[in-house]
Design a protein around this motif. Structure first.
Motif, PDB file in Angstrom:
ATOM      1  N   PHE A  85       0.945  -1.178  -0.004  1.00 13.43           N
ATOM      2  CA  PHE A  85      -0.020   0.154   0.086  1.00 13.43           C
ATOM      3  C   PHE A  85       1.089   1.212  -0.026  1.00 13.43           C
ATOM      4  N   ILE A  86       1.975   1.283   0.955  1.00 12.29           N
ATOM      5  CA  ILE A  86       2.696   2.413   0.921  1.00 12.29           C
ATOM      6  C   ILE A  86       3.522   2.613  -0.453  1.00 12.29           C
ATOM      7  N   TRP A  87       4.160   1.622  -1.059  1.00  8.68           N
ATOM      8  CA  TRP A  87       4.706   1.648  -2.264  1.00  8.68           C
ATOM      9  C   TRP A  87       3.864   2.129  -3.370  1.00  8.68           C
ATOM     10  N   ALA A  88       2.721   1.335  -3.278  1.00  8.42           N
ATOM     11  CA  ALA A  88       1.605   2.014  -4.409  1.00  8.42           C
ATOM     12  C   ALA A  88       1.330   3.477  -4.316  1.00  8.42           C
ATOM     13  N   VAL A  89       1.174   3.928  -3.157  1.00  8.35           N
ATOM     14  CA  VAL A  89       0.549   5.417  -2.900  1.00  8.35           C
ATOM     15  C   VAL A  89       1.957   6.195  -3.323  1.00  8.35           C
ATOM     16  N   ASN A  90       3.003   6.049  -3.228  1.00 12.37           N
ATOM     17  CA  ASN A  90       4.267   6.968  -3.387  1.00 12.37           C
ATOM     18  C   ASN A  90       4.592   6.308  -4.807  1.00 12.37           C
ATOM     19  N   ASN A  91       4.077   5.618  -5.710  1.00 12.98           N
ATOM     20  CA  ASN A  91       4.464   5.303  -6.986  1.00 12.98           C
ATOM     21  C   ASN A  91       3.324   5.597  -8.030  1.00 12.98           C
ATOM     22  N   GLY A  92       2.194   6.276  -7.543  1.00 15.53           N
ATOM     23  CA  GLY A  92       1.227   6.697  -8.167  1.00 15.53           C
ATOM     24  C   GLY A  92       0.327   5.631  -8.928  1.00 15.53           C
ATOM     25  N   HIS A  93       0.186   4.613  -7.768  1.00 15.43           N
ATOM     26  CA  HIS A  93      -0.966   3.555  -8.043  1.00 15.43           C
ATOM     27  C   HIS A  93      -2.058   3.526  -7.061  1.00 15.43           C
ATOM     28  N   VAL A  94      -2.471   4.602  -6.617  1.00  8.98           N
ATOM     29  CA  VAL A  94      -3.582   4.856  -5.772  1.00  8.98           C
ATOM     30  C   VAL A  94      -4.791   4.155  -6.311  1.00  8.98           C
ATOM     31  N   ALA A 244     -13.804   3.732   2.415  1.00  2.00           N
ATOM     32  CA  ALA A 244     -12.563   3.610   2.149  1.00  2.00           C
ATOM     33  C   ALA A 244     -12.014   3.716   0.775  1.00  2.00           C
ATOM     34  N   PRO A 245     -12.240   2.771  -0.083  1.00  2.39           N
ATOM     35  CA  PRO A 245     -11.772   2.899  -1.384  1.00  2.39           C
ATOM     36  C   PRO A 245     -12.377   3.715  -2.342  1.00  2.39           C
ATOM     37  N   THR A 246     -13.585   4.396  -1.825  1.00  3.72           N
ATOM     38  CA  THR A 246     -14.289   5.469  -2.797  1.00  3.72           C
ATOM     39  C   THR A 246     -13.434   6.578  -2.635  1.00  3.72           C
ATOM     40  N   THR A 247     -13.133   6.900  -1.117  1.00  2.00           N
ATOM     41  CA  THR A 247     -12.284   7.885  -0.686  1.00  2.00           C
ATOM     42  C   THR A 247     -11.041   7.885  -1.735  1.00  2.00           C
ATOM     43  N   SER A 248     -10.413   6.765  -1.432  1.00  2.00           N
ATOM     44  CA  SER A 248      -8.898   6.727  -2.111  1.00  2.00           C
ATOM     45  C   SER A 248      -8.944   6.866  -3.722  1.00  2.00           C
ATOM     46  N   LEU A 249     -10.094   6.314  -4.009  1.00  2.34           N
ATOM     47  CA  LEU A 249     -10.319   6.707  -5.695  1.00  2.34           C
ATOM     48  C   LEU A 249     -10.628   8.147  -6.028  1.00  2.34           C
ATOM     49  N   LEU A 250     -11.373   8.756  -5.124  1.00  2.00           N
ATOM     50  CA  LEU A 250     -11.589   9.981  -5.579  1.00  2.00           C
ATOM     51  C   LEU A 250     -10.338  10.884  -5.331  1.00  2.00           C
ATOM     52  N   PHE A 256      -4.595  13.727  -6.531  1.00  2.00           N
ATOM     53  CA  PHE A 256      -3.035  13.010  -7.246  1.00  2.00           C
ATOM     54  C   PHE A 256      -3.084  13.028  -8.722  1.00  2.00           C
ATOM     55  N   HIS A 257      -4.321  13.397  -9.296  1.00  2.00           N
ATOM     56  CA  HIS A 257      -4.586  13.550 -10.826  1.00  2.00           C
ATOM     57  C   HIS A 257      -3.835  12.286 -11.585  1.00  2.00           C
ATOM     58  N   GLU A 258      -4.169  10.896 -11.013  1.00  5.38           N
ATOM     59  CA  GLU A 258      -3.942   9.865 -11.834  1.00  5.38           C
ATOM     60  C   GLU A 258      -4.814   9.600 -13.019  1.00  5.38           C
ATOM     61  N   PRO A 259      -4.501   9.349 -14.137  1.00  3.46           N
ATOM     62  CA  PRO A 259      -5.382   9.150 -15.229  1.00  3.46           C
ATOM     63  C   PRO A 259      -6.366   8.117 -14.774  1.00  3.46           C
TER      64      PRO A 259
END
Length: 296
Positions: A85-94, A244-250, A256-259
């Protein structure tokens, strides 16, 4: 009921907003962040155990070989989950972390069939198939399997199974889970320090304080969740968990402006529809079981 809803909202909103928290330490490697999280989580829960005067209980709850194995498995799977989770968040995979936690309830149900020999209704099987279709669509679009999402969902599902096997309360369980990995975490942090490669030395004073508070940020949502689980019906807890996942997705899309492509929208739509089907099937099953008990 109202207290339970408040606890549930606090827990799942905190989990959903965690990407914002871990992004504050983007300059640190994920392994180092994880090691600090483990150490400060243990410090925080150890203080709570001391205040509650439960150290004697802590030693007694894992007297059998089965409980010791279960605690070690819990520590292993939650460590994997937290690192990913930590790796994904800090590498643009939220967005993928969000997908993983949407999938988690369905993976847990699938594991219950495999490992606990539980039987599912047709609607629940349909939900699992729909979720699998969503993952396949995303895999085709990416050109590879969305391994971050799958690994997060699977590791947390295995953690849930191990927790069920350990059967410890929230505070004592988390204390043992962090205690098992604290020696490894401390050795790793000491190694970084002696090599002069510890990224924590680059943090500002404010960021360092926030890192020390990662123990509270880890433990408090778990306690809020435990309170919600005690006060609310399981069906309502199951519904609230999608916050939780809905908040992360938003956050991923708007902060974070992920495509977020059309293919991802189709894939997520399959997962969302699967969760609706699963929730309806589970609710009907629970309702019919209650009716049978009353009739008996």
């Amino acid at each position: 009921m109202n207290q339970g809803i408040i606890y549930g909202l606090l827990a799942y909103l905190a989990w959903g907003l965690l990407p914002l928290y871990w992004r504050l330490f983007q300059t640190m490697p994920a392994w180092e962040i994880l090691a600090h999280r483990m150490v400060w989580s243990f410090v925080f829960v150890a203080l709570l155990v001391t205040v509650a005067r439960r150290w004697r209980q802590l030693i007694g709850v894992i007297s059998s070989g089965k409980s010791k194995l279960a605690v070690c498995l819990c520590a292993f799977f939650i460590s994997i989950n937290w690192f990913l989770f930590i790796w994904a968040v800090n590498n643009g995979h939220v967005i993928e972390t969000s997908l993983g936690y949407y999938m988690n309830p369905l993976i847990s149900v699938f594991f219950a069939v495999i490992f606990l020999k539980e039987r599912l209704r047709l609607g629940q099987w349909a939900a699992i198939i729909l979720a699998a279709a969503g993952v396949v669509i995303m895999a085709v679009q990416y050109g590879h399997i969305p391994w971050v999402a799958i690994a997060l969902a699977v590791s947390f599902a295995f953690y849930g199974l191990a927790k069920k096997m350990a059967n410890l309360d929230t505070l004592l369980g988390l204390t043992w889970e962090t205690l098992v990995v604290v020696p490894i975490s401390l050795c790793y942090l000491l190694y970084l320090q002696t090599q002069g490669t510890a990224a924590v030395l680059q943090l500002s004073g404010f960021s360092l304080v926030l890192l020390l508070l990662s123990g509270a940020a880890t433990a408090l949502p778990l306690f809020w969740f435990a309170q919600a689980a005690k006060l609310l019906p399981l069906s309502m807890v199951g519904f609230i968990q999608y916050i939780a996942p809905t908040t992360s997705l938003l956050l991923a899309i708007f902060v974070f402006h992920e495509p977020f492509t059309e293919g991802q929208l189709i894939s997520f739509s399959f997962i969302w529809f699967a969760l609706i089907v699963y929730s309806i099937a589970t609710f009907t099953k629970t309702k019919s079981q209650k009716s049978l008990k009353k009739a008996a």
